[in-house]
Design a protein around this motif. Sequence first.
Motif, PDB file in Angstrom:
ATOM      1  N   TYR A 238       0.339   5.459   0.963  1.00 47.12           N
ATOM      2  CA  TYR A 238      -0.502   6.495   1.545  1.00 47.12           C
ATOM      3  C   TYR A 238       0.217   7.833   1.437  1.00 47.12           C
ATOM      4  CZ  TYR A 238      -3.126   2.774   3.899  1.00 47.12           C
ATOM      5  OH  TYR A 238      -3.883   1.671   4.181  1.00 47.12           O
TER       6      TYR A 238
ATOM      7  N   PHE B  65       0.831  -1.195   0.000  1.00 48.58           N
ATOM      8  CA  PHE B  65       0.000   0.000   0.000  1.00 48.58           C
ATOM      9  C   PHE B  65       0.870   1.252   0.000  1.00 48.58           C
ATOM     10  CE2 PHE B  65      -3.631  -2.572   1.295  1.00 48.58           C
ATOM     11  CZ  PHE B  65      -3.026  -3.612   1.988  1.00 48.58           C
TER      12      PHE B  65
ATOM     13  N   LEU C 286      -3.320   8.679  15.724  1.00 50.66           N
ATOM     14  CA  LEU C 286      -4.168   8.324  14.592  1.00 50.66           C
ATOM     15  C   LEU C 286      -4.897   7.022  14.869  1.00 50.66           C
ATOM     16  CD1 LEU C 286      -1.592   9.165  11.828  1.00 50.66           C
ATOM     17  CD2 LEU C 286      -3.822  10.244  12.035  1.00 50.66           C
TER      18      LEU C 286
ATOM     19  N   PHE D 240       4.464  -0.159   8.486  1.00 51.89           N
ATOM     20  CA  PHE D 240       4.710   1.065   7.740  1.00 51.89           C
ATOM     21  C   PHE D 240       6.197   1.389   7.672  1.00 51.89           C
ATOM     22  CE2 PHE D 240       0.637   3.098   6.834  1.00 51.89           C
ATOM     23  CZ  PHE D 240      -0.224   2.276   7.541  1.00 51.89           C
ATOM     24  N   GLY D 241       6.590   2.006   6.571  1.00 51.57           N
ATOM     25  CA  GLY D 241       7.921   2.580   6.480  1.00 51.57           C
ATOM     26  C   GLY D 241       7.992   3.876   7.270  1.00 51.57           C
ATOM     27  N   SER D 242       9.167   4.445   7.313  1.00 48.56           N
ATOM     28  CA  SER D 242       9.392   5.649   8.123  1.00 48.56           C
ATOM     29  C   SER D 242       8.935   6.924   7.436  1.00 48.56           C
ATOM     30  CB  SER D 242      10.873   5.757   8.476  1.00 48.56           C
ATOM     31  OG  SER D 242      11.651   5.757   7.291  1.00 48.56           O
ATOM     32  N   GLY D 243       8.523   6.809   6.178  1.00 44.94           N
ATOM     33  CA  GLY D 243       8.019   7.971   5.470  1.00 44.94           C
ATOM     34  C   GLY D 243       9.087   8.679   4.652  1.00 44.94           C
ATOM     35  N   THR D 244       8.655   9.237   3.522  1.00 44.06           N
ATOM     36  CA  THR D 244       9.526  10.035   2.652  1.00 44.06           C
ATOM     37  C   THR D 244       8.836  11.354   2.369  1.00 44.06           C
ATOM     38  OG1 THR D 244      10.469   8.079   1.581  1.00 44.06           O
ATOM     39  CG2 THR D 244      10.632  10.175   0.388  1.00 44.06           C
TER      40      THR D 244
ATOM     41  N   PHE E  91      -5.270   7.044   1.493  1.00 37.86           N
ATOM     42  CA  PHE E  91      -4.894   5.905   0.658  1.00 37.86           C
ATOM     43  C   PHE E  91      -4.681   6.353  -0.791  1.00 37.86           C
ATOM     44  CE2 PHE E  91      -4.799   1.741  -1.010  1.00 37.86           C
ATOM     45  CZ  PHE E  91      -5.662   1.685  -2.085  1.00 37.86           C
TER      46      PHE E  91
ATOM     47  N   GLY F 278      -8.424   8.020  10.487  1.00 34.19           N
ATOM     48  CA  GLY F 278      -9.149   9.169  10.964  1.00 34.19           C
ATOM     49  C   GLY F 278      -8.326  10.437  10.826  1.00 34.19           C
TER      50      GLY F 278
ATOM     51  N   LEU G 234       4.037  14.022   2.749  1.00 40.32           N
ATOM     52  CA  LEU G 234       4.761  12.890   3.331  1.00 40.32           C
ATOM     53  C   LEU G 234       4.127  11.608   2.810  1.00 40.32           C
ATOM     54  CD1 LEU G 234       6.971  12.129   5.395  1.00 40.32           C
ATOM     55  CD2 LEU G 234       5.233  12.303   7.187  1.00 40.32           C
TER      56      LEU G 234
ATOM     57  N   PHE H 113       3.946   7.347   2.700  1.00 43.54           N
ATOM     58  CA  PHE H 113       4.226   6.132   3.455  1.00 43.54           C
ATOM     59  C   PHE H 113       3.915   4.906   2.615  1.00 43.54           C
ATOM     60  CE2 PHE H 113       5.145   7.654   7.655  1.00 43.54           C
ATOM     61  CZ  PHE H 113       4.481   8.859   7.762  1.00 43.54           C
TER      62      PHE H 113
ATOM     63  N   ASN I 265      -0.715  17.764   9.578  1.00 40.13           N
ATOM     64  CA  ASN I 265      -1.791  17.708  10.568  1.00 40.13           C
ATOM     65  C   ASN I 265      -3.054  17.026  10.056  1.00 40.13           C
ATOM     66  OD1 ASN I 265      -0.375  19.122  12.698  1.00 40.13           O
ATOM     67  ND2 ASN I 265      -0.571  20.936  11.418  1.00 40.13           N
ATOM     68  N   ARG I 266      -2.881  16.063   9.177  1.00 43.68           N
ATOM     69  CA  ARG I 266      -4.006  15.293   8.633  1.00 43.68           C
ATOM     70  C   ARG I 266      -3.743  13.815   8.830  1.00 43.68           C
ATOM     71  NH1 ARG I 266      -8.146  18.899   7.387  1.00 43.68           N
ATOM     72  NH2 ARG I 266      -7.269  20.695   6.301  1.00 43.68           N
ATOM     73  N   GLY I 267      -4.799  13.028   8.704  1.00 45.07           N
ATOM     74  CA  GLY I 267      -4.641  11.585   8.687  1.00 45.07           C
ATOM     75  C   GLY I 267      -4.073  11.142   7.345  1.00 45.07           C
ATOM     76  N   LEU I 268      -3.729   9.859   7.269  1.00 47.64           N
ATOM     77  CA  LEU I 268      -3.184   9.312   6.030  1.00 47.64           C
ATOM     78  C   LEU I 268      -4.304   9.065   5.034  1.00 47.64           C
ATOM     79  CD1 LEU I 268      -0.907   8.738   8.142  1.00 47.64           C
ATOM     80  CD2 LEU I 268      -0.356   6.731   6.771  1.00 47.64           C
TER      81      LEU I 268
ATOM     82  N   GLN J 154       0.254  11.824   3.308  1.00 47.33           N
ATOM     83  CA  GLN J 154      -0.188  12.587   4.470  1.00 47.33           C
ATOM     84  C   GLN J 154       0.192  14.040   4.300  1.00 47.33           C
ATOM     85  OE1 GLN J 154       1.779  11.885   8.260  1.00 47.33           O
ATOM     86  NE2 GLN J 154      -0.130  12.227   9.394  1.00 47.33           N
TER      87      GLN J 154
END
Lengths: 112, 111
Positions: free
Chosen positions: A36, A34, B90, A102-106, A46, B103, A88, A90, A41-44, A38
């Motif tokens: 995602y 998957f 989250l 999850f990965g650490s994010g890019t 898809f 969320g 960001l 993921f 200040n928001r949720g992830l 972000q």
Amino acid sequence: AQSVAQPEDQVNVAEGNPLTVKCTYSVSGNPYLFWYVQYPNRGLQFLLKYITGDNLVKGSYGFEAEFNKSQTSFHLKKPSALVSDSALYFCAVSNNFNKFYFGSGTKLNVKP
Amino acid sequence: SQTIHQWPATLVQPVGSPLSLECTVEGTSNPNLYWYRQAAGRGLQLLFYSVGIGQISSEVPQNLSASRPQDRQFILSSKKLLLSDSGFYLCAWAGGLNEQFFGPGTRLTVL
């Protein structure tokens, strides 16, 4: 043990150029993959997923990703980046849809 | 369609105070539910997940606990907050052979 690696903390690209965000994974059994996005200040949100079938999957906002089993990779791509793609990103993997890794994010920076 | 709610959106609490964050899902039944913490806008740390009412798996020993009193309700709690509990929390749900849905998050600042 299951894990995801995103080797780049940050990717910089000029608007209009192609972008790639890298992801490699380690999982026992079948990988379900998957991506995602972000925003601050928001949720992830898809973007896309690979479950089975065609190795090239297309998702939201013009993004696509290619599943490569031999290289255990699932890189995210877009032919032409937009400034609004800056966010960001993921990568995540699961082998049973119960637990997701999850990965650490890019952080993607698209410059005008 | 399914929706997921979290509240409050932001919270500022003193060290040593209790915590209760709530997450509810609408439009689905028997979802898997998850709590994550994100520090400094980067990686996600899985705190708890639940595959059914009263079933809680704890991923990291810490100052927090979780409960699932109803099928579509997931609560994150603490008896006494620490400075290190600050972060972006989250909640997510998943069902069937599908991805997770997240969320909007709760920003917790412990002073």
